[in-house]
Design a protein around this motif. Structure first.
Motif, short mmCIF file in Angstrom:
data_model
loop_
_atom_site.label_atom_id
_atom_site.label_comp_id
_atom_site.label_asym_id
_atom_site.label_seq_id
_atom_site.Cartn_x
_atom_site.Cartn_y
_atom_site.Cartn_z
N LEU A 1 -6.90 3.36 5.91
CA LEU A 1 -5.60 3.09 5.27
C LEU A 1 -4.62 4.23 5.52
CD1 LEU A 1 -6.65 1.75 1.74
CD2 LEU A 1 -5.49 0.44 3.52
N GLN A 2 -5.09 5.45 5.34
CA GLN A 2 -4.22 6.63 5.43
C GLN A 2 -3.92 7.00 6.87
OE1 GLN A 2 -2.02 10.04 4.70
NE2 GLN A 2 -2.66 8.60 3.11
N LEU B 1 0.79 -1.22 0.00
CA LEU B 1 0.00 0.00 0.00
C LEU B 1 0.83 1.28 0.00
CD1 LEU B 1 -2.67 -1.14 2.60
CD2 LEU B 1 -3.04 -0.79 0.16
N GLY B 2 2.08 1.20 0.39
CA GLY B 2 2.89 2.41 0.47
C GLY B 2 3.44 2.59 1.88
N ASP B 3 4.27 3.60 2.06
CA ASP B 3 5.01 3.73 3.31
C ASP B 3 4.63 5.01 4.05
OD1 ASP B 3 6.76 2.81 5.21
OD2 ASP B 3 8.50 3.77 4.31
N LEU C 1 2.43 9.47 0.95
CA LEU C 1 2.23 10.87 1.31
C LEU C 1 1.18 10.98 2.41
CD1 LEU C 1 2.04 12.47 -2.26
CD2 LEU C 1 4.01 12.49 -0.71
N PRO C 2 1.53 11.47 3.59
CA PRO C 2 0.53 11.69 4.64
C PRO C 2 -0.30 12.92 4.31
CG PRO C 2 2.74 12.18 5.47
CD PRO C 2 2.88 11.83 4.03
N LEU D 1 -7.23 9.74 -1.23
CA LEU D 1 -6.59 9.15 -0.06
C LEU D 1 -5.82 7.88 -0.42
CD1 LEU D 1 -9.36 9.56 2.66
CD2 LEU D 1 -7.09 10.57 2.72
N ILE D 2 -6.42 7.05 -1.26
CA ILE D 2 -5.76 5.80 -1.66
C ILE D 2 -4.49 6.10 -2.46
CG2 ILE D 2 -5.98 3.74 -3.11
CD1 ILE D 2 -8.97 3.72 -2.32
N ALA D 3 -4.57 7.06 -3.39
CA ALA D 3 -3.40 7.42 -4.19
C ALA D 3 -2.28 7.97 -3.30
CB ALA D 3 -3.79 8.46 -5.24
#
Length: 368
Positions: A217-218, A76-78, A309-310, A301-303
């Motif tokens: 997620l975010q 999902l990303g960091d 990116l917070p 938000l998903i992108a």
């Protein structure tokens, strides 16, 4: 991988770590409580769902999203790593307890700001408050350590991502909201109004569910990142640590599950007073517009999560509402209220930095 027993053993050596964990979970609870309108405000104000059912749906979405953020971080990303990189105390020469104090009171600054915003029924930016509070704590430790550079404990790379995320979310929210509303109007212009009303009444429930999941997620990832910093600092015993050390605590069940359950509880108890401001205070929305708003905010938000990116769910939801309202008629958007909200999001940075700084200086000077 760090075990729960190892965490407890190390935390017993540095009791302030427990305080930092407690405050982190407190911020998680406040995040669920104050951010629930960002997920369901439009769905409630367009009368697609009753508030209680909408809040329950948002709570479940936040729970599932946070679990996914913890266990599938590599995919999902960091965002967690970005938040964890806001501070780096390892080169300051301060005591481990002072490091945990800086984290704890940086988080407390977030809670204070959230309570004030909730008191006045105004949406707050949890992301900005979190970053500001942690930064204030880091600056305070640098000052106490006598560093020539007061920003020596602040992660510049993470701050750059925060700034990109902040301004990017405003632009993306406006653009996606406007674009999706225009596309819906174009595609459904010859469809009977009754048919579109039924379709978007159901569709908006799905869209709000997506928004809730994306929020988990975010925002879940952000507070998992703080928990990761606490665990890694304990494992290092206050010595230097590298970003690669976070791999040892990524996806660890005893970190992920408590955060997910607390954000569920906070969301379930979420304040209804903010719903009116978010849902109808800036623009009067029809059901198709509410659908476009939630899809736009959820996609944004998903992108952002995928790119690490917070961003603030409140800012992207609010700007999506502006974009959707502007597509129909720019004059129907309350730009004055929208501008006030943007200014408040910006003001949260220095506000929480100052509060985090003052609290950390006081307690880190007393407890070494």
């Amino acid at each position: 991988m760090m075990s729960f027993n190892e965490f407890i053993t190390l935390a017993n050596v540095y009791p302030w770590a427990y305080v930092a964990v407690l405050f982190d979970l407190g911020v998680v609870f406040m995040n669920g409580w104050t951010d629930v309108p960002n997920c369901i405000a439009t769905c409630v104000t367009t009368r697609c769902m009753k508030p209680n059912w909408a809040i329950f749906m948002a709570a479940v979405g936040n729970l599932l999203g946070t679990l996914a953020a913890g266990f599938f971080a590599a995919i999902l990303g960091d965002v967690s790593g970005t938040v964890a990189g806001i501070v780096d105390f390892s080169a300051l020469g301060v005591t481990p307890n002072q490091m945990f104090i800086a984290l704890a009171f940086g988080l407390l600054a977030n809670v204070i700001v959230s309570l004030v915003c909730t008191k006045f029924g105004f949406p707050s930016s949890q992301s900005n408050a979190l970053v500001g509070g942690l930064t204030g704590g880091a600056i305070a430790l640098a000052v106490l350590a006598g560093s020539n550079n007061i920003f020596s404990a602040v992660g510049a790379a993470s701050w750059i991502k925060v700034i990109i995320g902040f301004f990017g979310s405003i632009v993306v929210g406006l653009a996606l909201g406007y674009g999706l509303a225009w596309l819906i109007v174009f595609l459904f212009k010859k469809v009977h109004r009754g048919t579109t009303t039924r379709f978007f009444s159901r569709g908006q429930i799905v869209a709000s569910g997506i928004m809730s999941l994306a929020h988990g997620l975010q925002d879940g990832a952000k507070f998992l990142g703080v928990f990761m910093v606490i665990a890694v600092m304990l494992k290092a015993g206050g010595a230097g640590y590298a970003s690669s050390d976070f791999n040892a605590v990524t996806g660890v069940w005893w970190i992920v599950i408590p955060v997910a359950l607390v954000i569920f509880g906070g969301t379930f108890m979420g304040g209804k007073s903010i719903i009116k401001t978010m849902g109808s205070g800036m623009a009067k929305l029809h059901k198709y517009q509410g659908f476009a708003t939630d899809i736009a905010a959820g996609l944004g938000l998903i992108a952002a999560t995928v790119f690490g990116l917070p961003i603030s769910s409140g800012s992207i939801k609010a700007t999506a509402i502006m974009g959707v309202g502007a597509q129909r008629n720019p004059r129907r958007v309350n730009w004055g209220k929208a501008g006030t909200m943007v200014l408040s999001w910006i003001a949260i940075f220095p506000g929480t930095i100052i509060i985090g700084f003052i609290l950390t200086v006081i307690f880190a000077a007393i407890f070494h």
